[in-house]
Scaffold this motif. Structure first.
Motif, mmCIF file in Angstrom:
data_model
loop_
_atom_site.group_PDB
_atom_site.id
_atom_site.type_symbol
_atom_site.label_atom_id
_atom_site.label_comp_id
_atom_site.label_asym_id
_atom_site.label_seq_id
_atom_site.Cartn_x
_atom_site.Cartn_y
_atom_site.Cartn_z
ATOM 1 N N MET A 1 -2.190 -10.579 46.741
ATOM 2 C CA MET A 1 -1.744 -11.100 48.028
ATOM 3 C C MET A 1 -1.853 -12.610 48.008
ATOM 4 O O MET A 1 -2.842 -13.166 47.574
ATOM 5 C CB MET A 1 -2.585 -10.512 49.148
ATOM 6 N N SER A 2 -0.823 -13.284 48.463
ATOM 7 C CA SER A 2 -0.817 -14.733 48.538
ATOM 8 C C SER A 2 -1.539 -15.151 49.812
ATOM 9 O O SER A 2 -1.139 -14.774 50.911
ATOM 10 C CB SER A 2 0.623 -15.258 48.548
ATOM 11 N N GLU A 3 -2.607 -15.910 49.684
ATOM 12 C CA GLU A 3 -3.371 -16.310 50.868
ATOM 13 C C GLU A 3 -2.607 -17.300 51.724
ATOM 14 O O GLU A 3 -2.769 -17.338 52.925
ATOM 15 C CB GLU A 3 -4.716 -16.877 50.427
ATOM 16 N N GLU A 4 -1.741 -18.128 51.094
ATOM 17 C CA GLU A 4 -0.990 -19.123 51.863
ATOM 18 C C GLU A 4 0.079 -18.467 52.727
ATOM 19 O O GLU A 4 0.278 -18.837 53.867
ATOM 20 C CB GLU A 4 -0.337 -20.132 50.920
ATOM 21 N N THR A 5 0.805 -17.487 52.157
ATOM 22 C CA THR A 5 1.918 -16.894 52.891
ATOM 23 C C THR A 5 1.546 -15.586 53.557
ATOM 24 O O THR A 5 2.267 -15.116 54.429
ATOM 25 C CB THR A 5 3.110 -16.642 51.952
ATOM 26 N N GLY A 6 0.457 -14.951 53.132
ATOM 27 C CA GLY A 6 0.060 -13.683 53.715
ATOM 28 C C GLY A 6 0.948 -12.528 53.289
ATOM 29 O O GLY A 6 0.987 -11.498 53.930
ATOM 30 N N THR A 7 1.704 -12.700 52.197
ATOM 31 C CA THR A 7 2.604 -11.642 51.732
ATOM 32 C C THR A 7 1.976 -10.890 50.572
ATOM 33 O O THR A 7 1.112 -11.399 49.873
ATOM 34 C CB THR A 7 3.951 -12.227 51.278
ATOM 35 N N THR A 8 2.431 -9.672 50.382
ATOM 36 C CA THR A 8 1.934 -8.834 49.298
ATOM 37 C C THR A 8 3.079 -8.536 48.338
ATOM 38 O O THR A 8 4.168 -8.186 48.768
ATOM 39 C CB THR A 8 1.383 -7.507 49.849
ATOM 40 N N MET A 9 2.825 -8.689 47.023
ATOM 41 C CA MET A 9 3.807 -8.342 45.996
ATOM 42 C C MET A 9 3.287 -7.077 45.327
ATOM 43 O O MET A 9 2.302 -7.129 44.604
ATOM 44 C CB MET A 9 3.946 -9.475 44.981
ATOM 45 N N TYR A 10 3.894 -5.940 45.625
ATOM 46 C CA TYR A 10 3.437 -4.690 45.045
ATOM 47 C C TYR A 10 3.830 -4.608 43.582
ATOM 48 O O TYR A 10 4.938 -4.967 43.213
ATOM 49 C CB TYR A 10 4.008 -3.504 45.823
ATOM 50 N N PRO A 27 13.335 -4.604 47.727
ATOM 51 C CA PRO A 27 14.090 -3.451 48.253
ATOM 52 C C PRO A 27 15.097 -3.885 49.318
ATOM 53 O O PRO A 27 14.884 -4.879 50.030
ATOM 54 C CB PRO A 27 13.003 -2.559 48.858
ATOM 55 N N ASN A 28 16.208 -3.152 49.418
ATOM 56 C CA ASN A 28 17.233 -3.451 50.426
ATOM 57 C C ASN A 28 16.607 -3.506 51.810
ATOM 58 O O ASN A 28 15.821 -2.638 52.183
ATOM 59 C CB ASN A 28 18.345 -2.397 50.401
ATOM 60 N N GLY A 29 16.950 -4.540 52.546
ATOM 61 C CA GLY A 29 16.457 -4.696 53.907
ATOM 62 C C GLY A 29 15.096 -5.359 54.016
ATOM 63 O O GLY A 29 14.662 -5.715 55.103
ATOM 64 N N ALA A 30 14.392 -5.525 52.892
ATOM 65 C CA ALA A 30 13.065 -6.152 52.917
ATOM 66 C C ALA A 30 13.192 -7.660 52.723
ATOM 67 O O ALA A 30 14.152 -8.155 52.135
ATOM 68 C CB ALA A 30 12.174 -5.561 51.830
ATOM 69 N N ALA A 31 12.211 -8.380 53.206
ATOM 70 C CA ALA A 31 12.179 -9.828 53.029
ATOM 71 C C ALA A 31 11.631 -10.158 51.638
ATOM 72 O O ALA A 31 10.768 -9.453 51.119
ATOM 73 C CB ALA A 31 11.304 -10.465 54.102
ATOM 74 N N ASP A 32 12.141 -11.215 51.045
ATOM 75 C CA ASP A 32 11.653 -11.672 49.744
ATOM 76 C C ASP A 32 10.251 -12.251 49.943
ATOM 77 O O ASP A 32 10.073 -13.232 50.660
ATOM 78 C CB ASP A 32 12.588 -12.738 49.179
#
Length: 161
Positions: A1-10, A27-32
């Motif tokens: 998980m990126s602490e700066e952006t709060g996003t998770t890369m599975y 995945p289609n419809g998901a945010a990068d």
């Protein structure tokens, strides 16, 4: 998980990675998840894509091909392979289709094929004369960092259920 952006890369969305790059699927419809990390400055991510990736195949570290659809609707195939200069002659032998066939061989459990690719090397002799030497390099499936399962998924070596 990126602490700066709060996003998770599975991990199951990552195709391959090495020291300086990562190929991943959104995945289609998901945010990068790395969109906010993109930019032209040192430490930021850059994309080598000019459009939307349609297909991707890898035969090992730093050896991959992808097909992308550009905004104007044209398709473009890009092939990269470590240690092989993909000149006009070599590009006819190392293709995305050939790479896909090699992966299918591995998934089917049949013997792996090898392609001999003609290359030119620049050599210098004791008198410092420079000349070209014709050599043949072998291109083959070299994905040796993980176990490849028949369904195409991978597991680390030594993993037990």
């Amino acid at each position: 998980m990126s602490e700066e952006t709060g996003t998770t890369m599975y991990f199951y969305n990552v195709y391959s990675s090495d020291t300086y790059s990562v190929e991943y699927r959104v995945p289609n419809g998901a945010a990068d998840p790395l969109e906010s990390e993109m930019g032209p400055f040192l430490g930021q991510c850059t994309s080598e894509l000019s459009g939307k990736m349609e297909r991707f195949v890898t035969t090992g570290a730093k050896s991959y091909a992808y097909k992308e659809t550009l905004e104007n609707g044209d398709s473009k195939i890009k092939v990269k392979s470590k240690r092989i200069s993909l000149n006009s002659e070599a590009s006819k032998k190392v293709t995305m289709e050939q790479m896909e066939e090699m992966v299918e061989e591995v998934l089917a459990g049949i013997s792996r094929s090898t392609i001999k690719v003609p290359q030119q090397q620049v050599r210098r002799d004791r008198n410092h004369d420079v000349y070209f030497k014709e050599v043949s390099k072998k291109f083959r499936f070299t994905f040796d960092k993980r176990r490849v399962l028949p369904d195409g998924s991978t597991l680390p070596y030594g993993y037990c259920n």
